[in-house]
Motif scaffolding. Structure first.
Motif, PDB file in Angstrom:
ATOM      1  N   ALA A  23      36.701  43.631  40.643  1.00  0.00           N
ATOM      2  CA  ALA A  23      37.638  42.517  40.806  1.00  0.00           C
ATOM      3  C   ALA A  23      36.871  41.212  40.936  1.00  0.00           C
ATOM      4  N   GLY A  24      35.855  41.067  40.102  1.00  0.00           N
ATOM      5  CA  GLY A  24      35.130  39.800  40.036  1.00  0.00           C
ATOM      6  C   GLY A  24      35.804  38.894  39.020  1.00  0.00           C
TER       7      GLY A  24
ATOM      8  N   VAL B 125      38.662  40.966  46.820  1.00  0.00           N
ATOM      9  CA  VAL B 125      38.570  40.543  45.424  1.00  0.00           C
ATOM     10  C   VAL B 125      37.742  39.257  45.362  1.00  0.00           C
ATOM     11  N   LEU B 126      37.150  38.996  44.224  1.00  0.00           N
ATOM     12  CA  LEU B 126      36.356  37.780  43.982  1.00  0.00           C
ATOM     13  C   LEU B 126      35.352  37.512  45.096  1.00  0.00           C
TER      14      LEU B 126
ATOM     15  N   ASP C 192      35.507  33.438  50.094  1.00  0.00           N
ATOM     16  CA  ASP C 192      35.337  34.141  51.366  1.00  0.00           C
ATOM     17  C   ASP C 192      36.592  34.980  51.632  1.00  0.00           C
ATOM     18  N   LYS C 193      36.585  35.684  52.768  1.00  0.00           N
ATOM     19  CA  LYS C 193      37.675  36.622  53.071  1.00  0.00           C
ATOM     20  C   LYS C 193      39.054  35.982  53.019  1.00  0.00           C
ATOM     21  N   ASP C 194      39.184  34.858  53.723  1.00  0.00           N
ATOM     22  CA  ASP C 194      40.515  34.260  53.837  1.00  0.00           C
ATOM     23  C   ASP C 194      41.033  33.792  52.486  1.00  0.00           C
TER      24      ASP C 194
ATOM     25  N   GLN D 298      44.502  37.936  46.479  1.00  0.00           N
ATOM     26  CA  GLN D 298      44.944  39.333  46.431  1.00  0.00           C
ATOM     27  C   GLN D 298      46.458  39.437  46.612  1.00  0.00           C
ATOM     28  N   ARG D 299      46.985  38.622  47.514  1.00  0.00           N
ATOM     29  CA  ARG D 299      48.437  38.652  47.728  1.00  0.00           C
ATOM     30  C   ARG D 299      49.176  38.271  46.445  1.00  0.00           C
ATOM     31  N   LYS D 300      48.672  37.217  45.759  1.00  0.00           N
ATOM     32  CA  LYS D 300      49.314  36.804  44.497  1.00  0.00           C
ATOM     33  C   LYS D 300      49.232  37.912  43.456  1.00  0.00           C
TER      34      LYS D 300
END
Ligand SMILES: Cc1cc2nc3c(=O)[nH]c(=O)nc-3n(C[C@H](O)[C@H](O)[C@H](O)COP(=O)(O)OP(=O)(O)OC[C@H]3O[C@@H](n4cnc5c(N)ncnc54)[C@H](O)[C@@H]3O)c2cc1C
Lengths: 160, 421
Positions: B149-150, B176-177, B182-184, B190-192
């Motif tokens: 998921a890059g 992802v990415l 960063d995480k946030d 990811q939600r999208k």
């Protein structure tokens, strides 16, 4: 080449440059129709930055001689005209925002609207169109619309 | 004087255009193992999605080679370089002489040794032909597993999602990415993805691609979970494409080693683009930074030096603009600060899909992560990172949505806005 240079001492944040720019880049060239009726709603390619009260300046493309936006554009939509202007070839642009990432002046805008496109589902489908829009120095005019509209000579169209 | 360029993409075009500024006459030859007029690799996901058409894939118009007096040798793979005889060897054993050589062979997708990776419907996603083949069979495909998921994985997913194909993505990292965000910030993206119907599996990996005969029909994950699919796309990353010069004496580290003029350890042999390791101006390390703008710039510097110029490469830094529909992201410079002296300013409005993080070291901006509407004036931050001037005077304004030139010292602003650039 001649571009538009702002003069912050003379700017009073009236934003008439933005209004003129929107009108000039509309289909109808009519201010009210441009604001209220047109799809896509035309975007101003100049942006009045302001710290109220007292400080404001209208910022638009510098048509840089070594333009980072052109280098960043992988579609070649962003290109230089023989006369020196840096221009978006809109049909080629896919709205990847590489130019927005690269422009050190932050003067390229995301232009997004629902329109007729050639989506995967075939021609004539309503799809989200994404493209970059920026100052084109008003190719149909001898003096850019923003410069002409400025009531206070806070914008100058000249070569420096 | 004969110029020879291996590769026909961003770095090659940069080189041709620079050479022709200095030298209008001497012949240039471009060799590529692909059949196409120069096109844009990053557009393949847009082609897959139906957001662009074949005729808009080209990076330069059809007269490009003619106008620049370039001879092209397409559909031929280079298998070796003889730097003593100054010859390039093609797969059909034909040899081509050069006086100045540019290696601009870009990256090649990395495929780990997963069991079953050689099955027919296992693809990578970096070339026009990859997109073409996937488009050709897409009507019969209902479900795809994307490995990684890059950036490239996300682009493939976006393309597949746009044409209504069901996707599960499996990512080794927790997010992802993870190399760009960063995480946030990743969570918003990811939600999208999930809202668009993509199944995202992180902290996991594909250990086997299963199938019937030559055809992949599913994958097995590390936790034994099985997923059925009609197609697998491996998008773990790209590595410099240097296999064919292993015996040439050209020095390779993580990528081809070049000096600031983009020349390799062998005089007259230059390299540029995704295939090299060049200076990261923020970390002072040499590393591959596989992005389009730097490939063009390095190509241009190589071309200039090949034709008598003296331009030098001042370095670059990683940056990218990636949009999963509804979640535009821009990532700049150092985004995972480790060690002493870094300071982060963060504004997290995840609810509305907006996130902004600014990373500062020694009073200088060294990185930024932007998600959502905060991408709009991202370039101002890119400019500040490039300049490496202190930002302390306006640090408290950097997180504002409308941060701009009015917040900078007057002298700096006038320098920028009132002079020709
Ligand atoms: C799907 C995808 C999306 C991307 N999106 C972005 C993005 O949004 N922004 C961004 O900045 N970058 C993006 N990139 C990265 C970008 O495409 C690369 O940085 C850029 O293409 C590098 O250019 P290059 O000239 O170094 O090499 P490449 O584009 O990799 O081209 C290499 C050339 O060499 C040729 N070649 C290779 N080996 C041989 C050989 N042995 N013999 C003959 N010819 C050979 C190939 O045919 C090709 O012409 C994306 C990449 C992919 C795959």
């Amino acid at each position: 080449m001649k571009i538009v240079y702002p003069k912050e001492e003379a700017c009073m944040a009236c934003r008439l440059c933005e209004v003129a720019c929107i009108t000039e880049h509309s289909k109808s060239k009519d201010t009210l129709k441009a604001y209220k009726k047109e799809n896509p709603t035309p975007l101003s390619r100049t942006l009045v930055e302001e710290i109220f009260p007292g400080l404001s300046v209208s910022v638009m493309c510098r048509h840089c001689s070594d333009a980072p936006c052109i280098e960043a554009c992988f579609t070649s939509a962003m290109h230089r005209k023989p006369d020196g202007r840096v221009i978006v070839n809109e049909p080629k642009c896919v709205g990847c925002w590489m130019c927005i990432m690269a422009c050190p002046f932050g003067v390229i805008k995301r232009n997004q609207y629902i329109g007729e496109g050639q989506g995967a589902r075939g021609k004539g489908q309503e799809i989200k169109i994404k493209l970059s829009s920026k100052c084109d120095l008003c190719p149909d005019r001898s003096i850019p619309a923003c410069v002409e509209a400025c009531p206070n000579k806070a914008l100058a169209h000249e070569e420096r | 004087m004969k110029y020879l360029i291996i590769g026909n993409s961003a770095a090659a075009v940069g080189a041709v255009e620079a050479i022709r500024r200095n030298d209008k006459g001497n012949p240039i030859t471009i060799i590529s193992d692909e059949p196409h007029h120069v096109y844009s690799r990053p557009l393949i996901s847009y082609l897959l999605a139906g957001h662009t058409k074949e005729d808009k894939m080209y990076y330069r118009d059809e007269n490009f080679y003619k106008e620049n007096n370039v001879e092209t040798v397409f559909n031929k793979r280079v298998t070796g370089v003889d730097t003593k005889k100054k010859q390039v060897i093609l797969e059909d054993k034909k040899k081509i002489d050069y006086d100045k050589l540019l290696i601009a062979t870009g990256g090649t997708p990395f495929v780990p040794p997963i069991k079953g990776k050689d099955r027919k419907n296992v693809y990578t996603f970096t070339k026009w032909s990859d997109a073409e083949e996937i488009i050709k069979i897409s009507k019969k495909v209902q479900k795809v597993v994307v490995i990684g998921a890059g950036m490239i994985g996300l682009k493939a997913i976006e393309g597949l999602n746009a044409i209504g194909i069901d996707v599960t993505v499996v990512e080794l990292a927790p997010e992802v990415l993870s190399r760009a965000l960063d995480k946030d910030a990743s969570r918003i993206v990811q939600r999208k993805m999930e809202e668009a119907g993509v199944e995202v599996i992180t902290n996991n990996e594909v250990v086997e691609i299963t199938g019937k005969g030559n055809v992949a029909t599913g994958v097995v994950l590390r936790d034994k979970k099985k997923i059925k699919c009609d197609l697998v796309i491996v998008a773990i990353g790209v590595i410099p494409n240097t296999g064919f010069i292993k015996e040439s004496g050209i020095k390779i580290n993580r990528g081809i080693v070049v000096d600031e003029r983009m020349e390799t350890n062998i005089k007259g042999v230059y390299a540029a683009g995704d295939v090299v390791e060049a200076l990261n101006m923020l970390t002072n390390e040499k590393m591959p930074i596989p992005i389009w703008p730097l490939a063009y710039r390095q190509g241009s510097i190589a071309g200039d030096n090949m034709s008598g110029g003296t331009l030098v490469y001042k370095g670059g830094f990683p940056m990218n603009s990636i949009e999963f529909p509804g979640a535009p992201t821009i990532s700049l410079g150092i985004i995972d600060p480790r060690g002493e002296g870094y300071e982060s300013l963060i504004k997290n409005d995840a609810k509305n899909g907006n996130y902004k993080r600014i990373i500062i070291k020694n009073e200088r901006l060294v990185g930024a992560i932007l998600v959502g509407d905060d991408v709009d004036r991202a370039g101002i931050l890119t400019g500040l990172i490039k300049e490496q001037k202190p930002v302390t005077a306006f640090k408290d304004k950097l997180l504002d949505r409308n941060f701009g030139f009015v917040h900078m010292p007057r002298e700096h602003r006038r320098e920028k806005l009132e002079k020709a650039i």
